[in-house]
Structure formats: structure tokens, C-alpha cells
Design a protein around this motif. Structure first.
Motif, PDB file in Angstrom:
ATOM      1  N   ASP A 116     -35.323 -75.221  96.304  1.00  0.00           N
ATOM      2  CA  ASP A 116     -34.179 -74.744  95.518  1.00  0.00           C
ATOM      3  C   ASP A 116     -33.991 -75.617  94.281  1.00  0.00           C
ATOM      4  O   ASP A 116     -32.926 -76.197  94.051  1.00  0.00           O
ATOM      5  CB  ASP A 116     -32.898 -74.748  96.356  1.00  0.00           C
ATOM      6  CG  ASP A 116     -32.914 -73.667  97.426  1.00  0.00           C
ATOM      7  OD1 ASP A 116     -33.962 -73.028  97.596  1.00  0.00           O
ATOM      8  OD2 ASP A 116     -31.878 -73.484  98.087  1.00  0.00           O
ATOM      9  N   THR A 175     -22.151 -75.657 102.881  1.00  0.00           N
ATOM     10  CA  THR A 175     -22.867 -76.799 102.335  1.00  0.00           C
ATOM     11  C   THR A 175     -23.596 -76.494 101.050  1.00  0.00           C
ATOM     12  O   THR A 175     -24.266 -77.352 100.520  1.00  0.00           O
ATOM     13  CB  THR A 175     -23.892 -77.327 103.363  1.00  0.00           C
ATOM     14  OG1 THR A 175     -24.766 -76.253 103.712  1.00  0.00           O
ATOM     15  CG2 THR A 175     -23.198 -77.848 104.598  1.00  0.00           C
ATOM     16  N   THR A 176     -23.488 -75.269 100.531  1.00  0.00           N
ATOM     17  CA  THR A 176     -24.039 -74.980  99.220  1.00  0.00           C
ATOM     18  C   THR A 176     -22.898 -74.658  98.283  1.00  0.00           C
ATOM     19  O   THR A 176     -21.868 -74.149  98.700  1.00  0.00           O
ATOM     20  CB  THR A 176     -25.003 -73.778  99.250  1.00  0.00           C
ATOM     21  OG1 THR A 176     -24.314 -72.654  99.782  1.00  0.00           O
ATOM     22  CG2 THR A 176     -26.217 -74.082 100.094  1.00  0.00           C
ATOM     23  N   SER A 212     -35.568 -77.647 107.475  1.00  0.00           N
ATOM     24  CA  SER A 212     -34.967 -77.909 106.165  1.00  0.00           C
ATOM     25  C   SER A 212     -33.463 -78.094 106.294  1.00  0.00           C
ATOM     26  O   SER A 212     -32.850 -77.728 107.305  1.00  0.00           O
ATOM     27  CB  SER A 212     -35.269 -76.768 105.189  1.00  0.00           C
ATOM     28  OG  SER A 212     -34.702 -75.556 105.647  1.00  0.00           O
ATOM     29  N   ARG A 213     -32.890 -78.652 105.259  1.00  0.00           N
ATOM     30  CA  ARG A 213     -31.454 -78.947 105.238  1.00  0.00           C
ATOM     31  C   ARG A 213     -30.896 -78.644 103.857  1.00  0.00           C
ATOM     32  O   ARG A 213     -31.337 -79.221 102.852  1.00  0.00           O
ATOM     33  CB  ARG A 213     -31.215 -80.414 105.579  1.00  0.00           C
ATOM     34  CG  ARG A 213     -29.756 -80.844 105.538  1.00  0.00           C
ATOM     35  CD  ARG A 213     -29.651 -82.349 105.737  1.00  0.00           C
ATOM     36  NE  ARG A 213     -28.259 -82.792 105.674  1.00  0.00           N
ATOM     37  CZ  ARG A 213     -27.883 -84.063 105.579  1.00  0.00           C
ATOM     38  NH1 ARG A 213     -28.815 -85.014 105.514  1.00  0.00           N
ATOM     39  NH2 ARG A 213     -26.616 -84.385 105.508  1.00  0.00           N
ATOM     40  N   LYS A 214     -29.948 -77.710 103.781  1.00  0.00           N
ATOM     41  CA  LYS A 214     -29.266 -77.454 102.516  1.00  0.00           C
ATOM     42  C   LYS A 214     -28.339 -78.621 102.214  1.00  0.00           C
ATOM     43  O   LYS A 214     -27.724 -79.183 103.115  1.00  0.00           O
ATOM     44  CB  LYS A 214     -28.473 -76.143 102.588  1.00  0.00           C
ATOM     45  CG  LYS A 214     -29.362 -74.907 102.597  1.00  0.00           C
ATOM     46  CD  LYS A 214     -28.525 -73.640 102.554  1.00  0.00           C
ATOM     47  CE  LYS A 214     -29.408 -72.407 102.520  1.00  0.00           C
ATOM     48  NZ  LYS A 214     -30.192 -72.313 101.275  1.00  0.00           N
ATOM     49  N   TRP A 255     -31.702 -78.745  95.777  1.00  0.00           N
ATOM     50  CA  TRP A 255     -30.551 -78.408  96.618  1.00  0.00           C
ATOM     51  C   TRP A 255     -30.941 -78.261  98.092  1.00  0.00           C
ATOM     52  O   TRP A 255     -30.106 -77.908  98.917  1.00  0.00           O
ATOM     53  CB  TRP A 255     -29.930 -77.093  96.144  1.00  0.00           C
ATOM     54  CG  TRP A 255     -29.247 -77.182  94.829  1.00  0.00           C
ATOM     55  CD1 TRP A 255     -29.804 -77.060  93.593  1.00  0.00           C
ATOM     56  CD2 TRP A 255     -27.859 -77.410  94.587  1.00  0.00           C
ATOM     57  NE1 TRP A 255     -28.862 -77.190  92.613  1.00  0.00           N
ATOM     58  CE2 TRP A 255     -27.653 -77.397  93.187  1.00  0.00           C
ATOM     59  CE3 TRP A 255     -26.753 -77.600  95.429  1.00  0.00           C
ATOM     60  CZ2 TRP A 255     -26.399 -77.586  92.613  1.00  0.00           C
ATOM     61  CZ3 TRP A 255     -25.502 -77.793  94.846  1.00  0.00           C
ATOM     62  CH2 TRP A 255     -25.337 -77.784  93.456  1.00  0.00           C
ATOM     63  N   ASN A 256     -32.210 -78.546  98.425  1.00  0.00           N
ATOM     64  CA  ASN A 256     -32.656 -78.321  99.800  1.00  0.00           C
ATOM     65  C   ASN A 256     -33.887 -79.188 100.058  1.00  0.00           C
ATOM     66  O   ASN A 256     -34.840 -79.153  99.276  1.00  0.00           O
ATOM     67  CB  ASN A 256     -33.004 -76.835  99.990  1.00  0.00           C
ATOM     68  CG  ASN A 256     -33.190 -76.456 101.439  1.00  0.00           C
ATOM     69  OD1 ASN A 256     -33.847 -77.168 102.197  1.00  0.00           O
ATOM     70  ND2 ASN A 256     -32.648 -75.327 101.843  1.00  0.00           N
ATOM     71  N   GLN A 311     -36.952 -80.170 102.798  1.00  0.00           N
ATOM     72  CA  GLN A 311     -37.680 -79.701 103.985  1.00  0.00           C
ATOM     73  C   GLN A 311     -38.690 -80.757 104.406  1.00  0.00           C
ATOM     74  O   GLN A 311     -39.291 -81.419 103.551  1.00  0.00           O
ATOM     75  CB  GLN A 311     -38.411 -78.393 103.661  1.00  0.00           C
ATOM     76  CG  GLN A 311     -39.308 -77.893 104.796  1.00  0.00           C
ATOM     77  CD  GLN A 311     -40.076 -76.653 104.397  1.00  0.00           C
ATOM     78  OE1 GLN A 311     -39.530 -75.562 104.365  1.00  0.00           O
ATOM     79  NE2 GLN A 311     -41.353 -76.807 104.060  1.00  0.00           N
ATOM     80  N   LYS A 361     -24.030 -72.158  93.017  1.00  0.00           N
ATOM     81  CA  LYS A 361     -25.430 -71.901  93.376  1.00  0.00           C
ATOM     82  C   LYS A 361     -25.554 -70.584  94.128  1.00  0.00           C
ATOM     83  O   LYS A 361     -26.473 -69.791  93.869  1.00  0.00           O
ATOM     84  CB  LYS A 361     -25.943 -73.050  94.243  1.00  0.00           C
ATOM     85  CG  LYS A 361     -27.434 -72.988  94.525  1.00  0.00           C
ATOM     86  CD  LYS A 361     -28.230 -73.315  93.277  1.00  0.00           C
ATOM     87  CE  LYS A 361     -29.722 -73.351  93.595  1.00  0.00           C
ATOM     88  NZ  LYS A 361     -30.511 -73.628  92.402  1.00  0.00           N
ATOM     89  N   ASP A 362     -24.643 -70.325  95.054  1.00  0.00           N
ATOM     90  CA  ASP A 362     -24.664 -69.066  95.782  1.00  0.00           C
ATOM     91  C   ASP A 362     -24.520 -67.888  94.826  1.00  0.00           C
ATOM     92  O   ASP A 362     -25.165 -66.861  94.997  1.00  0.00           O
ATOM     93  CB  ASP A 362     -23.523 -69.017  96.810  1.00  0.00           C
ATOM     94  CG  ASP A 362     -23.767 -69.951  97.978  1.00  0.00           C
ATOM     95  OD1 ASP A 362     -24.916 -70.370  98.157  1.00  0.00           O
ATOM     96  OD2 ASP A 362     -22.803 -70.261  98.686  1.00  0.00           O
TER      97      ASP A 362
END
Length: 420
Positions: free
Chosen positions: A348, A403-404, A309-311, A292-293, A295, A408-409
Motif C-alpha cells: 500500500d 486501523t486505516t 500482513s498488518r495494516k 501503509w501495510n 507483510q 486512504k480508504d
């Protein structure tokens, strides 16, 4: 005492909340019970999409991801509500607190479902008695219905919970697999999506029973190591434990390389990142995970090192998607100074089988609009091969759009509350 408790092996429950978001709305407002109800984004707009709906709405033909205008046409009396994230989060936490009364071995896999290992809970009654108590308590305390699967492993428990809805309890033993699972279409098996089912159908595998008896070499050629794992599942085999700590295991898989010489050549850099993406993909395949991420690491000629990094909006595992995410990050953050080292890390991580694509409540309308394009692309690929279309880089979501995924959160939030 029920002889279901084995001398060797496990007893696993899969608890799956029924029409969760709609059921929570009914619990908060009992006047909605028994009525066709849907939760949808932008309910005031005709282009809204159904996120979930009650069983009364389903009886009228309303389905998840259906455009709101179409649902209203099928069911003019449909009651439509916007999603209320805080309600769902609170209800889910309360549900898992009830599960924790019965076993310490609980593994949430999304906001509305989780596994329990009750092998050592013989003092609480038989497995069916425990399932009935859990189902009754959740219904009495939270006014929420659930279905429960009872089985010797996670795959069979997940399969069993889907057999009777709403408020079902189903036992699925390994010896039941030939009679209850093998006659079913392969696309009905948990862990098999549409594309995988199509590939299997093309080599004559149309039922779960045919998959269970398929040739190992042929499956590996078609689907890689995942083909062997799917065959094991089709035979009722699954050795994954119920892991309470899996929620917090946001591990990473990465690879980096020092360049032969410091460089600013974009084509050379792109080639290095492409190879690194391939390496990360292979390692993720071995561990059966998605990310999910993404980097990247950039080390310059003077040893200055930066990581960015980018979610991601959706979980990814393919080389192309890993590369695209990494290349976007590189182009955005590279200072154009000579580079000595590059790295890509997938973060993630989540087990692929447990990462069923959840409808993102923030972006489902965008996804629905893309569906005709996606269908056209799939037809072209089927006719002319996968190389006929090459995905280009797209601009990432604006920061104003989450963006998540909400699911997942929630898992991260659940772990935080559990440790308090």
C-alpha cells in the motif's frame, strides 16, 4: 486565448476544498452558515479534539487538533458536531465527478483535494477561465467552497492553492518563484515538516530562497537524496505527472533471504529481519514512498510458506518502524519450527510528498494525549542524540478500532467507483 498554455510543458490545477468537513455540514444544514462550527470526536466530552472548523471559528482562534475545552474557552458559542463519514464520502465523490467534466487526467490525493492536467483543454477556455468555471460549479451544485492553484507542475499548483483561502484562485509560474516563494520561511514549503525545517535551520537555511541556493553535497549529507529533491522544488522544479492510475497503484517493495542454515535462534532471526528492514527502507527512499501495510514471509524447513500482513495506523518509511511491524508479525505467527527463508514487504505504497499526515478521525484523541510525551522525547533527542531513546514494540490496535485512515480508504473507494 490566455497565453498561459505553453508550447512545451503542462498546465496543472490543484483543487483544494476549503474547511471540507465543516463546509459539508453547512451544505446539509444551511442554518449553520456564517456561524462558528467545528467537527470533533466525542463532542460531549471535554477531552474531544477539533478535527476541522469553519473560518468563522478560526477567526476566534480555534484550530485543528485543539482540545475541545480550549476551543470552547476561546469561542463559547462554538457549534460542535461529530464527524459523519458517509456525508463526506458522498460529497467528495460528487466533487471529483465535476472535475471529470473538464479533464480525464485527474489524480485524487485525499478526500478533499486533487490534481488536474488541463494542458489539452484549450477548447474549454484559458486556465483561469476553467478554474473559475470549476470553482463556480462546485459552489453552485454542492454548496462547497474550494481554492484552486494554477501552475506548470504539481508542486507549484499545490503551493498556489494554499495562497488564497477560501474561494481563491492563484496562478504561480516558475518565474514567480524568486519573488513569491523564496522570501518565505522554509517550514512554510510544502513537503517540509517541523523536524526537517529544524535540521535545515541548524545549517543556516531558514528561507526557501536559501534552500534553492544551498550546496548539494551539504543537503545530501543532511537529508539524503530527499535534500536534492527539496532543493529542486524550492527552485520550482517538479516533473511528476498527473497520474489518474496512481490511486490504484498499491505496489509493493520487498526483500527476502534464504538463511545459511535452518534456524530457530531468535537473535539470528531478529538480525535477519533487521537487515531486511534496512534493505526495504533504502529501496523506499529511492522511490520516495511510504507504506501503509507491512507483510512478512516465513518459509519453514519443510518448504511450507506463510505470509501475514498488518495494516498500519500511520504511513511509515523508517527502518526501525518497518522492523517493529515485521517483528510483531513474526512473534505472533511463528510456529517455532526451523526457518529456511524470511521476507519483508512494504505494501500500500504512497508517494511521500502526497502523504501529508491526515488526522485520523478514529484515533486523534489518542494522538493528542501522546503529544506531551512526543515533545519530551524530541527535546531529549535534540540534547543527547537520537540513540538516547529506543522505541519498544507496542501492542497493535484492537480489531474494534479502525486501523486505516479515512483518507486512504476513500482513495481506494474512489478508484473502485471510477472503474464501474
Amino acid at each position: 486565448m490566455d497565453n498561459f498554455y505553453p508550447k512545451k510543458g503542462r498546465v496543472i490545477l490543484h483543487v483544494d476544498m476549503n474547511s471540507f468537513y465543516a463546509s459539508v455540514e453547512m451544505a446539509y444544514n444551511p442554518s449553520l452558515k456564517g456561524k462558528p462550527l467545528a467537527v470533533a470526536g466525542n463532542p460531549e466530552e471535554r477531552r474531544g479534539i477539533i478535527v476541522t472548523c469553519s473560518y468563522e471559528a478560526r477567526a476566534k482562534g480555534v484550530k485543528t487538533t485543539m482540545p475541545l475545552w480550549e476551543a470552547k474557552k476561546l469561542c463559547p458559542e462554538l457549534i460542535v458536531l461529530p464527524p459523519d463519514f458517509e456525508k463526506y464520502r458522498k460529497a467528495s465523490i460528487s466533487m471529483f465527478q465535476i472535475l471529470a467534466k473538464y479533464s480525464s487526467l485527474i489524480q485524487p490525493v485525499s478526500i478533499d483535494e486533487g490534481y488536474m492536467d488541463i494542458t489539452e483543454c484549450i477548447n474549454l477556455g484559458s486556465p483561469i477561465e476553467i478554474a473559475k468555471k470549476i470553482q463556480a460549479e462546485i459552489l453552485a451544485e454542492l454548496q462547497l467552497p474550494c481554492s484552486i492553484g494554477i501552475a506548470p507542475n504539481k508542486f507549484l499548483a499545490k503551493t498556489a492553492s494554499g495562497m488564497k483561502k477560501p474561494l481563491g484562485i492563484t496562478i504561480l509560474r516558475k518565474r514567480d518563484v524568486p519573488s513569491k516563494l523564496w522570501p518565505l520561511k522554509v517550514e512554510n514549503m510544502h513537503g517540509i515538516g517541523r523536524r526537517t525545517a529544524e535540521k535545515l535551520n541548524k545549517i543556516g537555511i531558514t528561507t526557501i530562497g536559501e534552500l534553492a541556493k544551498a550546496n548539494d553535497y551539504q543537503l545530501k549529507q543532511l537529508l539524503g537524496i530527499n535534500g536534492i529533491r527539496l532543493k529542486a522544488r524550492a527552485n520550482g522544479e517538479d516533473f511528476r505527472p498527473v497520474d489518474p492510475d496512481a490511486v490504484s497503484e498499491f505496489k509493493s517493495i520487498g526483500n527476502s533471504t534464504t538463511l545459511k542454515a535452518d534456524t530457530t535462534d531468535e537473535e539470528e532471526i531478529k538480525g535477519v529481519l533487521n537487515r531486511l528492514a534496512g534493505s526495504v527502507e533504502r529501496r523506499m527512499q529511492r522511490h520516495h514512498v511510504v507504506s501503509w501495510n507491512i507483510q512478512i514471509t516465513i518459509r519453514y524447513y519443510n518448504r511450507e510458506t506463510v505470509t501475514r500482513s498488518r495494516k498500519l495506523k500511520y504511513a511509515i518509511h523508517a527502518k526501525e518502524d518497518i522492523f517493529n511491524a515485521a517483528w510483531y508479525l513474526f512473534k505472533k505467527h511463528w510456529s517455532e519450527e526451523p526457518i529456511r527463508l524470511l521476507g519483508i514487504t512494504a505494501q500500500d505504497l504512497e508517494e511521500k510528498n502526497d502523504s501529508t499526515k491526515q488526522l485520523n478521525l478514529f484515533t486523534f484523541e489518542e494522538e493528542a494525549k501522546d503529544e506531551p510525551l512526543i515533545n519530551t522525547m524530541e527535546k531529549l533527542k535534540d540534547k543527547y542524540g537520537d540513540d538516547i531513546i529506543v522505541k519498544g514494540l507496542t501492542k497493535p490496535p484492537q480489531t474494534s478500532t479502525p486501523t486505516t485512515s479515512f483518507q486512504k480508504d476513500f482513495l481506494q473507494d474512489y478508484k473502485w467507483r471510477k472503474e464501474e
